[in-house]
Enzyme design. Structure first.
Site, mmCIF file in Angstrom:
data_model
loop_
_atom_site.group_PDB
_atom_site.id
_atom_site.type_symbol
_atom_site.label_atom_id
_atom_site.label_comp_id
_atom_site.label_asym_id
_atom_site.label_seq_id
_atom_site.Cartn_x
_atom_site.Cartn_y
_atom_site.Cartn_z
ATOM 1 N N TRP A 158 -12.739 8.967 8.648
ATOM 2 C CA TRP A 158 -11.002 9.242 8.118
ATOM 3 C C TRP A 158 -10.739 9.896 7.339
ATOM 4 O O TRP A 158 -9.537 9.951 6.603
ATOM 5 C CB TRP A 158 -11.039 7.590 7.446
ATOM 6 C CG TRP A 158 -11.549 6.115 7.183
ATOM 7 C CD1 TRP A 158 -12.622 5.974 7.895
ATOM 8 C CD2 TRP A 158 -10.982 5.987 8.598
ATOM 9 N NE1 TRP A 158 -13.115 5.189 8.443
ATOM 10 C CE2 TRP A 158 -11.857 5.091 9.244
ATOM 11 C CE3 TRP A 158 -9.347 6.025 9.650
ATOM 12 C CZ2 TRP A 158 -11.992 3.670 10.311
ATOM 13 C CZ3 TRP A 158 -9.205 4.912 10.473
ATOM 14 C CH2 TRP A 158 -10.591 4.002 11.278
ATOM 15 N N GLU B 281 -16.751 8.691 3.023
ATOM 16 C CA GLU B 281 -17.797 8.371 3.992
ATOM 17 C C GLU B 281 -17.999 7.279 4.697
ATOM 18 O O GLU B 281 -17.309 6.331 3.942
ATOM 19 C CB GLU B 281 -19.055 9.130 3.305
ATOM 20 C CG GLU B 281 -18.742 10.493 2.994
ATOM 21 C CD GLU B 281 -19.824 10.751 2.143
ATOM 22 O OE1 GLU B 281 -20.706 10.294 2.267
ATOM 23 O OE2 GLU B 281 -20.353 12.345 1.306
ATOM 24 N N THR C 173 -7.584 12.963 7.327
ATOM 25 C CA THR C 173 -6.515 12.878 7.584
ATOM 26 C C THR C 173 -6.348 14.059 7.472
ATOM 27 O O THR C 173 -6.727 15.620 6.843
ATOM 28 C CB THR C 173 -5.759 12.714 6.738
ATOM 29 O OG1 THR C 173 -5.561 10.738 6.722
ATOM 30 C CG2 THR C 173 -4.205 12.480 6.713
ATOM 31 N N GLY D 60 12.608 -11.206 17.767
ATOM 32 C CA GLY D 60 12.222 -12.351 18.051
ATOM 33 C C GLY D 60 11.902 -11.958 18.982
ATOM 34 O O GLY D 60 10.599 -11.051 19.175
ATOM 35 N N GLU E 299 -6.009 6.263 0.382
ATOM 36 C CA GLU E 299 -5.537 6.788 -0.665
ATOM 37 C C GLU E 299 -5.272 5.813 -1.085
ATOM 38 O O GLU E 299 -4.679 6.088 -2.351
ATOM 39 C CB GLU E 299 -4.263 7.753 -0.658
ATOM 40 C CG GLU E 299 -4.105 9.054 0.505
ATOM 41 C CD GLU E 299 -2.745 9.678 0.739
ATOM 42 O OE1 GLU E 299 -1.986 9.246 0.371
ATOM 43 O OE2 GLU E 299 -2.888 10.600 1.786
ATOM 44 N N GLY F 267 -16.008 4.106 0.552
ATOM 45 C CA GLY F 267 -14.289 4.689 1.048
ATOM 46 C C GLY F 267 -14.045 4.237 -0.846
ATOM 47 O O GLY F 267 -13.852 4.913 -1.295
#
Lengths: 377, 260
Positions: free
Chosen positions: A153, A124, A155, A336, A360, A128
């Site tokens: 969050w 929430e 997924t 580079g 997770e 977390g």
């Protein structure tokens, strides 16, 4: 050699590799720019990927955790976002496979195995790593639970048909008061909120979820009241194996680009591959990838044999995620100035890799887990 | 409808390496895959079965590792798989291979359609399908880019150098498939798991009642003596004149070199 895959596993690996090279990898850059690709996911569903871990009686192909790890590993070589989406889908549907009643399994697993993406939502805005601090509530009223709160969050938020939602049925007893619910998309009061504009894994859809008096039948309680935290932790053990597989696959893609570049780019009269600084970076990548693969498949085997693997899965994730980050950073360095350009892809891999140290189970939390387990043993 | 698909396992490589001592393909570390055009043949067989019903048997001649490709063909939708394998069958050229395959098809019996890929990407002859057709006395349509079956006839389009030819032939027929024929599907995990459990029948020269003079090395009037990379000539030819003259000269050169 520690591992020998079975004939079926090798065949599935071959098929996933071919599908990834032809269908998934060519779209990774596009998904980074445009987000979740519905057309690709239709193809993924049509070709039976969703059902790999689920029993045949529910429409799956009856694969084991090693087959799942092989699949995620191969997909991650083409797109970490797609691998993560599939990992999150399996994480959610797995909770029903392991804790669901026969009625719940029959109602939901066939969907999960064939054509519906699932999502799992614990985190929430204010909770977390401190999962026990979630504030969403579920109040039993007659034959229904009424859910209220906001999730963050998530997924697969916004692209899923079914959500596994963790909410407190008892707000006074910390994590023991958390319960798990199966909530279908479209349930009145359940809305998909803000879509996150993420640093990486942009082909995977991540959203807020908002619950406003969402009525869910008692039949959709997963396990018993108070089982939620345990259900979540067991699910995350499996998901962390997937993160190991994603780490190894993503790092391998970065290493491949770095190797090809190093063998061609000439500086000071010879390819930079002849320089020890480059050789050492490639060596570290190769060593890290091999170690992560071995840890991942070993942990998958433990899960397949029904062994407890909480500490081992945490170790896989901590090691794999940090290895992937370092490998992607080194790949950029080897390229580079070109590594700093989106055209060469390695910057996208680094942005994808960062998530692996956070979601997770953040590395810090997992180190606490491994450290305390070790110290108490 | 009874369909047979004949497949070949070929090396999966874009980087061909020639062994400087044996002058043959260096097969170390090379993985075997189904010949790409054979995948079009399998796909067409599966489509025909989906439309007309029936049964598909996939057949391949080769050493035991050919079983991997046969299993993949089962996972792609074939019903049965037969491996033709024996030391006596080894060293075969296209004539001996074609003879052996046709013995197998006769043993299967009452086959309506035999599908091949147009050619194998390693040997590149395209001869085996036509040889099988001749041995069986079946009509043959090669390089097909479209196939329909109706009332005991095949209606096919053939992709040729200068155009498309439409052919009608009465069953039974041998067809060889181009990549334009279809887009092969992927084997799904469920089909792979089922295929992994299926039994593959193995027939040797005795099961096939082969004439020993027509199989293996003995039955092969041709042999590969050398494989070599063509020498690259880096000569540059500068064309002069106006853009129209240069364009005309370029086209004529490409036509003369049979590149157009």
């Amino acid at each position: 050699m520690l591992f020998e895959f079975t004939e079926e596993q090798k065949m599935i690996q071959k098929m996933v590799k071919e599908f990834t090279e032809n269908e998934i990898a060519p779209l990774d850059e596009k998904m980074d720019n445009e987000g979740f690709n519905y057309e690709l996911w239709d193809k993924i569903k049509e070709n039976g990927f969703l059902g790999i871990p689920f029993p045949e009686q529910y429409g799956g192909s009856g694969g084991d955790p090693i087959t799942s790890a092989i699949t995620i590993h191969e997909i991650a070589k083409g797109s970490a976002s797609v691998a993560l989406t599939l990992d999150a889908h399996w994480l959610a549907a797995d909770t029903i496979l392991h804790h669901g009643t026969e009625t719940q399994k029959e109602k939901y697993l066939y969907k999960a195995a064939t054509d519906t993406i699932f999502a799992f939502s614990l985190t929430e805005p204010m909770a977390g790593s401190d999962a026990a601090g979630i504030q969403s509530t579920a109040v039993l009223t007659g034959d229904e639970y009424v859910l209220n709160g906001t999730k963050a969050w998530c997924t697969n938020g916004g692209v899923s048909g079914v959500y596994i939602i963790l909410a407190k049925t008892d707000v006074n007893i910390g994590f023991k008061g958390i319960s798990a619910f199966i909530v279908e998309e479209g349930t009145p009061g359940f809305t998909v909120g803000k879509k996150e504009n993420k640093m990486g894994m942009r082909g995977s859809n991540t959203t807020e979820l908002v619950m406003n008096d969402v009525k869910v039948s008692k039949e959709n309680l997963l396990g018993k009241e108070g089982d939620g935290f345990k259900i979540a932790m067991i699910a995350l053990d499996g998901a962390r194996i997937s993160i190991g597989a994603i780490s190894a696959g993503l790092a391998e893609s970065a290493m491949k680009i770095a190797k090809n570049y190093a063998n061609q780019r000439v500086a000071f009269g010879k390819p930079i591959a002849k320089l020890q600084a480059i050789q050492f970076m490639i060596a570290n990548m190769a060593i890290g990838i091999r170690a992560t693969e071995l840890m991942t498949f070993d942990c998958a085997k433990m899960k397949a044999q029904g062994m407890r693997h909480t500490k081992d899965a945490a170790m896989v994730k901590v090691f794999g995620a940090e290895m992937a980050m370092q490998s992607c950073k080194d790949a950029i360095q080897i390229l580079g100035g070109n590594g700093y350009s989106k055209d060469y892809h390695v910057e996208r891999y680094l942005r994808d890799a960062k998530l692996l140290e956070i979601g997770e189970g953040a590395s810090e939390v997992l180190r606490m887990l491994v450290g305390t387990t070790e110290l108490n043993s | 409808m009874k369909i047979v698909v004949c497949i070949k396992q070929v090396p999966d490589t874009v980087d061909v390496k020639i062994d400087p001592v044996t002058k043959n393909l260096d097969r170390t570390n090379i993985v075997g895959v189904i010949n790409p055009f054979d995948k079009n043949a399998i796909e067409e067989a599966v489509r025909l079965k989906e439309k007309h019903g029936g049964e598909i048997t996939v057949v391949s001649m080769g050493p035991p590792q050919t079983n991997e490709s046969l299993r993949e063909a089962l996972a792609l939708g074939c019903d049965n798989a037969i491996l033709l394998s024996a030391r006596e069958l080894g060293g075969a050229d296209t004539l001996a291979t074609g003879y052996t395959l046709s013995r197998a098809i006769e043993k299967i019996g009452a086959v309506d359609i035999v599908l091949f890929g147009s050619h194998a990407v390693d040997a590149d002859t395209g001869q085996t399908g036509p040889i099988v057709a001749e041995n069986l006395g079946y009509r043959q349509i090669t390089f097909v880019s479209k196939v329909e079956v109706e009332d005991g006839y095949v209606f096919a389009s053939r992709t040729l150098e200068n155009g498309v030819q439409k052919v009608k032939a009465k069953l039974p027929v041998v067809l060889t498939a181009t990549k334009e024929l279809n887009k092969p599907r992927y084997a799904t995990p469920i089909k792979i798991m089922k295929a992994a459990k299926k039994e593959i029948t193995v027939w040797n020269h005795l099961d096939l009642e082969c004439d020993m003079d027509r199989i293996g090395l003995k039955g092969s009037p041709t042999a590969v003596t050398e494989i070599f990379e063509p020498k690259r000539d880096n000569k540059i030819n500068m064309l002069k004149g106006s853009p129209e003259e240069i364009a005309k000269a370029l086209v004529n050169k490409l036509l003369a070199d049979k590149l157009l």
